[in-house]
Motif scaffolding. Structure first.
Motif, PDB file in Angstrom:
ATOM      1  N   SER A  70       0.853  -1.186   0.000  1.00 37.79           N
ATOM      2  CA  SER A  70       0.000   0.000   0.000  1.00 37.79           C
ATOM      3  C   SER A  70       0.887   1.233   0.000  1.00 37.79           C
ATOM      4  CB  SER A  70      -0.898   0.012   1.239  1.00 37.79           C
ATOM      5  OG  SER A  70      -0.104   0.018   2.418  1.00 37.79           O
ATOM      6  N   LEU A  71       0.270   2.405  -0.156  1.00 35.72           N
ATOM      7  CA  LEU A  71       1.034   3.650  -0.082  1.00 35.72           C
ATOM      8  C   LEU A  71       1.640   3.828   1.308  1.00 35.72           C
ATOM      9  CD1 LEU A  71      -1.189   6.188  -2.084  1.00 35.72           C
ATOM     10  CD2 LEU A  71       0.928   5.079  -2.818  1.00 35.72           C
ATOM     11  N   SER A  72       0.918   3.399   2.323  1.00 31.94           N
ATOM     12  CA  SER A  72       1.458   3.515   3.686  1.00 31.94           C
ATOM     13  C   SER A  72       2.646   2.588   3.892  1.00 31.94           C
ATOM     14  CB  SER A  72       0.375   3.205   4.719  1.00 31.94           C
ATOM     15  OG  SER A  72      -0.625   4.203   4.723  1.00 31.94           O
ATOM     16  N   SER A  73       2.547   1.352   3.388  1.00 34.12           N
ATOM     17  CA  SER A  73       3.629   0.379   3.624  1.00 34.12           C
ATOM     18  C   SER A  73       4.915   0.776   2.924  1.00 34.12           C
ATOM     19  CB  SER A  73       3.198  -1.027   3.200  1.00 34.12           C
ATOM     20  OG  SER A  73       3.121  -1.149   1.800  1.00 34.12           O
ATOM     21  N   ILE A  74       4.812   1.256   1.689  1.00 31.13           N
ATOM     22  CA  ILE A  74       6.032   1.603   0.954  1.00 31.13           C
ATOM     23  C   ILE A  74       6.698   2.835   1.556  1.00 31.13           C
ATOM     24  CG2 ILE A  74       4.872   2.992  -0.841  1.00 31.13           C
ATOM     25  CD1 ILE A  74       6.866   1.879  -2.857  1.00 31.13           C
ATOM     26  N   GLN A  75       5.881   3.791   2.035  1.00 32.30           N
ATOM     27  CA  GLN A  75       6.455   5.002   2.630  1.00 32.30           C
ATOM     28  C   GLN A  75       7.011   4.737   4.027  1.00 32.30           C
ATOM     29  OE1 GLN A  75       4.452   8.937   1.321  1.00 32.30           O
ATOM     30  NE2 GLN A  75       2.809   7.423   1.369  1.00 32.30           N
ATOM     31  N   LEU A  76       6.347   3.895   4.784  1.00 30.74           N
ATOM     32  CA  LEU A  76       6.873   3.554   6.107  1.00 30.74           C
ATOM     33  C   LEU A  76       8.168   2.765   5.975  1.00 30.74           C
ATOM     34  CD1 LEU A  76       6.636   3.582   9.169  1.00 30.74           C
ATOM     35  CD2 LEU A  76       5.131   1.588   9.011  1.00 30.74           C
ATOM     36  N   MET A  77       8.208   1.827   5.045  1.00 31.27           N
ATOM     37  CA  MET A  77       9.407   1.041   4.794  1.00 31.27           C
ATOM     38  C   MET A  77      10.590   1.954   4.459  1.00 31.27           C
ATOM     39  SD  MET A  77      10.134  -1.535   1.599  1.00 31.27           S
ATOM     40  CE  MET A  77      10.424  -0.167   0.468  1.00 31.27           C
ATOM     41  N   LEU A  78      10.378   2.837   3.475  1.00 29.71           N
ATOM     42  CA  LEU A  78      11.440   3.762   3.076  1.00 29.71           C
ATOM     43  C   LEU A  78      11.735   4.764   4.187  1.00 29.71           C
ATOM     44  CD1 LEU A  78      10.404   4.436  -0.647  1.00 29.71           C
ATOM     45  CD2 LEU A  78      12.386   3.118   0.143  1.00 29.71           C
ATOM     46  N   GLY A  79      10.695   5.167   4.918  1.00 26.43           N
ATOM     47  CA  GLY A  79      10.869   6.138   5.994  1.00 26.43           C
ATOM     48  C   GLY A  79      11.736   5.618   7.122  1.00 26.43           C
ATOM     49  N   ILE A  80      11.584   4.345   7.452  1.00 25.93           N
ATOM     50  CA  ILE A  80      12.416   3.722   8.493  1.00 25.93           C
ATOM     51  C   ILE A  80      13.882   3.753   8.071  1.00 25.93           C
ATOM     52  CG2 ILE A  80      12.951   1.541   9.656  1.00 25.93           C
ATOM     53  CD1 ILE A  80       9.865   0.951   9.496  1.00 25.93           C
ATOM     54  N   MET A  81      14.149   3.345   6.834  1.00 23.98           N
ATOM     55  CA  MET A  81      15.519   3.345   6.325  1.00 23.98           C
ATOM     56  C   MET A  81      16.062   4.768   6.198  1.00 23.98           C
ATOM     57  SD  MET A  81      15.168   0.512   3.296  1.00 23.98           S
ATOM     58  CE  MET A  81      14.349  -1.059   3.535  1.00 23.98           C
ATOM     59  N   TYR A  82      15.232   5.668   5.705  1.00 26.05           N
ATOM     60  CA  TYR A  82      15.571   7.089   5.542  1.00 26.05           C
ATOM     61  C   TYR A  82      15.999   7.687   6.880  1.00 26.05           C
ATOM     62  CZ  TYR A  82      14.550  11.983   4.006  1.00 26.05           C
ATOM     63  OH  TYR A  82      14.595  13.322   3.685  1.00 26.05           O
ATOM     64  N   SER A  83      15.402   7.189   7.961  1.00 27.29           N
ATOM     65  CA  SER A  83      15.666   7.703   9.316  1.00 27.29           C
ATOM     66  C   SER A  83      16.881   7.069   9.972  1.00 27.29           C
ATOM     67  CB  SER A  83      14.425   7.473  10.194  1.00 27.29           C
ATOM     68  OG  SER A  83      13.276   8.051   9.618  1.00 27.29           O
ATOM     69  N   GLY A  84      17.570   6.166   9.253  1.00 29.18           N
ATOM     70  CA  GLY A  84      18.738   5.502   9.821  1.00 29.18           C
ATOM     71  C   GLY A  84      18.376   4.359  10.742  1.00 29.18           C
ATOM     72  N   MET A  85      17.133   3.900  10.621  1.00 29.63           N
ATOM     73  CA  MET A  85      16.663   2.779  11.444  1.00 29.63           C
ATOM     74  C   MET A  85      16.582   1.522  10.582  1.00 29.63           C
ATOM     75  SD  MET A  85      13.802   5.082  13.362  1.00 29.63           S
ATOM     76  CE  MET A  85      14.308   6.678  14.020  1.00 29.63           C
ATOM     77  N   ILE A  86      16.202   0.409  11.188  1.00 29.47           N
ATOM     78  CA  ILE A  86      16.240  -0.885  10.489  1.00 29.47           C
ATOM     79  C   ILE A  86      14.839  -1.459  10.403  1.00 29.47           C
ATOM     80  CG2 ILE A  86      17.214  -3.216  10.528  1.00 29.47           C
ATOM     81  CD1 ILE A  86      19.485  -1.980  12.355  1.00 29.47           C
ATOM     82  N   GLN A  87      14.400  -1.743   9.189  1.00 27.33           N
ATOM     83  CA  GLN A  87      13.067  -2.301   9.000  1.00 27.33           C
ATOM     84  C   GLN A  87      13.090  -3.816   9.021  1.00 27.33           C
ATOM     85  OE1 GLN A  87      11.394  -2.871   5.292  1.00 27.33           O
ATOM     86  NE2 GLN A  87       9.289  -2.866   5.977  1.00 27.33           N
ATOM     87  N   VAL A  88      12.106  -4.403   9.712  1.00 24.57           N
ATOM     88  CA  VAL A  88      11.898  -5.850   9.696  1.00 24.57           C
ATOM     89  C   VAL A  88      10.505  -6.100   9.112  1.00 24.57           C
ATOM     90  CG1 VAL A  88      11.823  -7.992  11.020  1.00 24.57           C
ATOM     91  CG2 VAL A  88      13.292  -6.126  11.778  1.00 24.57           C
ATOM     92  N   PRO A  89      10.410  -6.419   7.818  1.00 26.66           N
ATOM     93  CA  PRO A  89       9.095  -6.682   7.218  1.00 26.66           C
ATOM     94  C   PRO A  89       8.610  -8.081   7.595  1.00 26.66           C
ATOM     95  CG  PRO A  89      10.819  -6.865   5.558  1.00 26.66           C
ATOM     96  CD  PRO A  89      11.497  -6.506   6.840  1.00 26.66           C
TER      97      PRO A  89
END
Length: 393
Positions: A70-89
């Motif tokens: 979804s638009l939320s999932s793709i932006q949250l995914m990129l947002g986590i990485m953009y913020s220097g954090m680590i995403q676990v899908p």
């Protein structure tokens, strides 16, 4: 800004926003909304501020997501990485036992779950002794519901910082957490760009889930690094597949063999002839071997070139790909290396001659840093700096 300095997800987002601000990055057929490169940067800055100030996350914080495409999932995914954090899908169909193990093993203290996955998130957390916050979000307008009062936080991320912790399926034991850095992820995207000759005018149809490496790297990071765009679908639909390609004028798509078979069985020649698919350059297949007969039947029926590839979670998706026409394609083959090195070795790790079966090994900037909290498996998976895929070729 040159390629060398574009070494984090954030730097690519900022570059695209500066160079092509009005160009669309992602479109959603379910909401009829689209997000430009300029708006994407604004939204990710907003997510960064929200994560740091509202959710008290910091650099290298590990954040789980349980959300459909979804638009939320793709932006949250990129947002986590953009913020220097680590995403676990988290894989939506992996089951409670496996997901609770992953959340516990990752040591994440927060799960973002869409409304439809909220019950699953609660079941996962109930199986874990530590305190974990569940944040319910709307799959379509998460960004709009965040407070608009935000400040841009300065980047503090390096190319070798982890950006993604993706767990393998665990069919032969417990899932292993694959640690992927910004360099790994961007290199995987560049390998897609190189092998498929992506240009800024290209548009990908994304129907594969972003909690798998294929969907995430191939149809999100590939467009990101090539300054092109994508159409994100919640899931694959035989009924809507060609409709969306036609409506949004997608130039390529990434699928798996089961989807190819489904499309072959669904559409009659009359239905195909009524479609305008003249702008589609190619389709690509990965995740499993594509039977040569199925491959040929698809190309004959739809008049679209299908490119067979091979990739792994540990290599940020593609390590091999067949070339685009007019170069020669080989049915039943995963192709040749693009952007990384590949050799075939025997049981003693000696490179073997052509037409001899051995283990496929890969080396390159796209190859993972290692398995999270599993030094033993990491050591077993490498010979010198070559990753041992376990696949035969």
């Amino acid at each position: 800004m040159n390629e060398v300095s574009l070494n984090t997800i954030r730097k690519y987002i900022e570059f695209n926003a500066k160079e092509n601000p009005q160009s669309d990055f992602v479109s959603c057929p379910h909401t009829n909304n689209k997000i430009s490169n300029k708006q994407l940067k604004i939204n990710l800055d907003k997510i960064n501020f929200y994560l740091v100030n509202k959710k008290k996350q910091k650099k290298n914080s590990i954040i789980c997501t349980l959300i459909e495409n979804s638009l939320s999932s793709i932006q949250l995914m990129l947002g986590i990485m953009y913020s220097g954090m680590i995403q676990v899908p988290l894989n939506l169909v992996a089951g409670e036992e496996q997901l609770s193990y992953i959340v516990n093993h990752s040591e994440s203290k927060i799960i973002f779950a869409s409304s439809s996955n909220l019950d699953l998130a609660k079941k996962i957390v109930n199986k874990i002794s530590s305190d974990i916050e569940i944040v319910e979000i709307d799959k379509n307008n998460f960004i709009e519901k965040i407070d608009n009062e935000f400040e841009i936080i300065k980047e503090n991320t390096n190319y070798n910082d982890n950006a993604l912790l993706m767990y393998t399926s665990g069919t032969t034991g417990k899932p292993k957490g694959v640690m992927l850095s910004h360099e790994n992820i961007l290199s995987g995207g560049k390998n897609v760009q190189i092998s498929h000759e992506l240009k800024s005018k290209d548009k990908a149809l994304c129907v594969l889930p972003l909690y798998h490496i294929n969907g995430l790297i191939v149809t999100v990071i590939g467009p990101l690094v090539s300054q092109s765009s994508l159409v994100i679908c919640e899931k694959f639909s035989t009924t809507n597949f060609w409709k969306y390609i036609s409506k949004f004028k997608c130039t390529w798509f990434s699928v798996v063999p089961t989807i190819i078979s489904s499309l072959l069985n669904k559409y009659s020649y009359d239905e195909i002839n009524s479609l305008d698919l003249s702008f589609v350059r190619f389709g690509r297949s990965a995740s499993a071997a594509l039977a040569p007969e199925t491959h040929k039947n698809f190309e004959q029926k739809f008049k679209i070139k299908m490119i067979e590839t091979l990739g792994l979670t540990e290599s940020c998706a593609p390590i091999l790909s067949n070339p685009l026409p007019p170069k020669k394609n080989k049915y039943g083959s995963s192709g040749i290396p693009y952007g990384n090195e590949v050799i075939i070795v025997d049981s003693k790790f000696k490179e073997i001659s052509r037409n001899t079966v051995g283990q496929i090994c890969v080396r390159g900037k796209n190859v993972m840093k290692g398995y999270y909290k599993n030094l033993e498996e990491t050591k077993k998976s490498f010979y010198k700096d070559w990753f041992l895929t376990g696949d035969l070729g």
